[in-house]
Design an enzyme around this catalytic site. Structure first.
Site, PDB file in Angstrom:
ATOM      1  N   ARG A  58      -7.938 -21.152  -1.120  1.00  0.00           N
ATOM      2  CA  ARG A  58      -6.743 -20.671  -0.137  1.00  0.00           C
ATOM      3  C   ARG A  58      -5.445 -21.618  -0.693  1.00  0.00           C
ATOM      4  O   ARG A  58      -6.081 -22.950  -0.924  1.00  0.00           O
ATOM      5  CB  ARG A  58      -7.472 -20.594   1.294  1.00  0.00           C
ATOM      6  N   LEU A  74      11.119   1.288   6.807  1.00  0.00           N
ATOM      7  CA  LEU A  74      10.578   1.500   6.125  1.00  0.00           C
ATOM      8  C   LEU A  74      11.541   2.917   5.288  1.00  0.00           C
ATOM      9  O   LEU A  74      11.974   4.100   5.824  1.00  0.00           O
ATOM     10  CB  LEU A  74       9.112   2.364   5.953  1.00  0.00           C
ATOM     11  N   GLU A  95      12.465   2.337  13.963  1.00  0.00           N
ATOM     12  CA  GLU A  95      10.764   3.282  13.320  1.00  0.00           C
ATOM     13  C   GLU A  95      10.299   3.479  13.999  1.00  0.00           C
ATOM     14  O   GLU A  95      10.246   2.788  15.252  1.00  0.00           O
ATOM     15  CB  GLU A  95      11.162   2.567  12.499  1.00  0.00           C
ATOM     16  N   LYS A 114       6.648  -2.342   1.880  1.00  0.00           N
ATOM     17  CA  LYS A 114       5.037  -1.219   2.827  1.00  0.00           C
ATOM     18  C   LYS A 114       4.042  -2.495   2.221  1.00  0.00           C
ATOM     19  O   LYS A 114       3.432  -2.020   1.273  1.00  0.00           O
ATOM     20  CB  LYS A 114       5.366  -0.191   1.606  1.00  0.00           C
ATOM     21  N   ARG A 157       7.918   4.129  -5.226  1.00  0.00           N
ATOM     22  CA  ARG A 157       7.879   3.299  -3.791  1.00  0.00           C
ATOM     23  C   ARG A 157       6.922   1.782  -4.121  1.00  0.00           C
ATOM     24  O   ARG A 157       7.544   1.254  -3.729  1.00  0.00           O
ATOM     25  CB  ARG A 157       8.306   3.437  -2.524  1.00  0.00           C
ATOM     26  N   TYR A 191       0.976  -1.210  -0.288  1.00  0.00           N
ATOM     27  CA  TYR A 191       0.079   0.198  -0.250  1.00  0.00           C
ATOM     28  C   TYR A 191       0.951   1.412   0.407  1.00  0.00           C
ATOM     29  O   TYR A 191       1.661   1.171   0.293  1.00  0.00           O
ATOM     30  CB  TYR A 191      -1.079   0.191   1.070  1.00  0.00           C
TER      31      TYR A 191
END
Length: 287
Positions: A101, A207, A183, A151, A52, A33
């Site tokens: 799945r 990140l 972070e 991310k 990114r 995301y």
């Protein structure tokens, strides 16, 4: 007002947008995301977020369903349709819904990625009162996986860290591994000592923040000294000041860590100046 969202090529009322129960983002957190801020109706740091996004997808061997130009058009259309002046555009791409799945990745030739975008209206996003008084931080162990540079939508532990901070009467949490701050729960972390801005160097452990990159560039242009290295919790508590950076909070001063006040307990000069510079410069290049 019902929001208009984007789902797999269509603009839909949010009440009509549906994703399969077999989507791997839902079943496996198999997705990435980005969040792009909007100020004055314009996108902040869009280019960085697009780059990114492509990197995150590449690291997971996931197909990108849209070009950068198409992505920009979708962002702008959603901002317009939802009349966003200040706010956020959230984007998520998953490996799609193969129909059942399985741990094994589905064949990308037969299972298309799922792409979702929606807006969040945040009037006065750049005028958060916390920036004037500073935030309080609690430190917690960092027990996440070791590809934090991607991310992904695996946000359970960051959510738990936020809740630990809330229960401690703090605004946010800094994550700590082997005694060193990695972070924040949803941001990059910095301390200032003797005029030097100190922050962890880029690696798989953190990140690669888009706001981080811009802030450090602006700091260097302003003749501020930047040192990229690990720092301990104790070093942070003895710092002159501290701050965090993120796409939604920009530069946010930190005034307390684990109950220890930094400096005089108020936002420091460096963090306040960097917030001013970042907002001024980013608005000049917003699109």
């Amino acid at each position: 007002m019902t929001r208009t969202v984007y789902l797999n090529g269509e603009y839909l009322p949010e009440t009509e947008a549906k994703v399969s129960i077999f989507d791997r983002g839902f079943l496996m957190a198999d997705g990435v995301y980005e969040v792009t801020s909007v100020l004055g109706g314009k996108l902040i740091d869009f280019e960085g977020h697009a780059v990114r996004l492509a990197r995150s997808l590449g690291e997971l061997e996931m197909a990108n369903p849209v070009s950068k130009d198409e992505l920009l058009e979708i962002h702008r259309e959603l901002v317009a349709k939802n009349e966003i002046v200040d706010g956020l555009v959230y984007l998520q791409i998953t490996r799609g819904a193969p129909g059942d799945r399985d741990f094994v990745f589905p064949d990308p030739e037969t299972t298309a990625p799922t792409i979702v975008l929606f807006t969040q209206n945040k009037p006065g996003l750049d005028k958060d009162p916390k920036a004037a008084k500073g935030t309080k931080i609690v430190t917690v162990p960092d027990i996440r996986w070791h590809r934090r540079d991607i991310k992904t939508v695996q946000l359970l532990y960051p959510s738990m860290a936020k809740m630990m901070a809330k229960k401690a009467g703090c605004d946010d949490a800094w994550l700590v591994e082997d005694g060193f701050v990695t972070e924040g729960s949803s941001n990059n972390a910095y301390i200032v000592k003797g005029g030097k801005i100190i922050t962890r160097a880029l690696s798989n452990d953190i990140l690669h923040g888009i706001t981080r990159a811009a802030v450090l560039r602006f700091a260097k242009e302003a003749q501020m000294e930047v040192v990229e290295r690990n720092f301990t919790v104790e070093e942070a508590k003895e710092a002159d000041e501290a701050f965090t950076t993120s796409a939604s909070a920009f530069v946010m001063p930190v005034v307390e860590i684990d109950g220890v006040a930094l400096g005089d307990g108020a936002p420091g000069a460096v963090s306040k100046r960097l917030r001013e510079i970042y907002l001024d410069e980013s608005l000049k290049t917003a699109i």
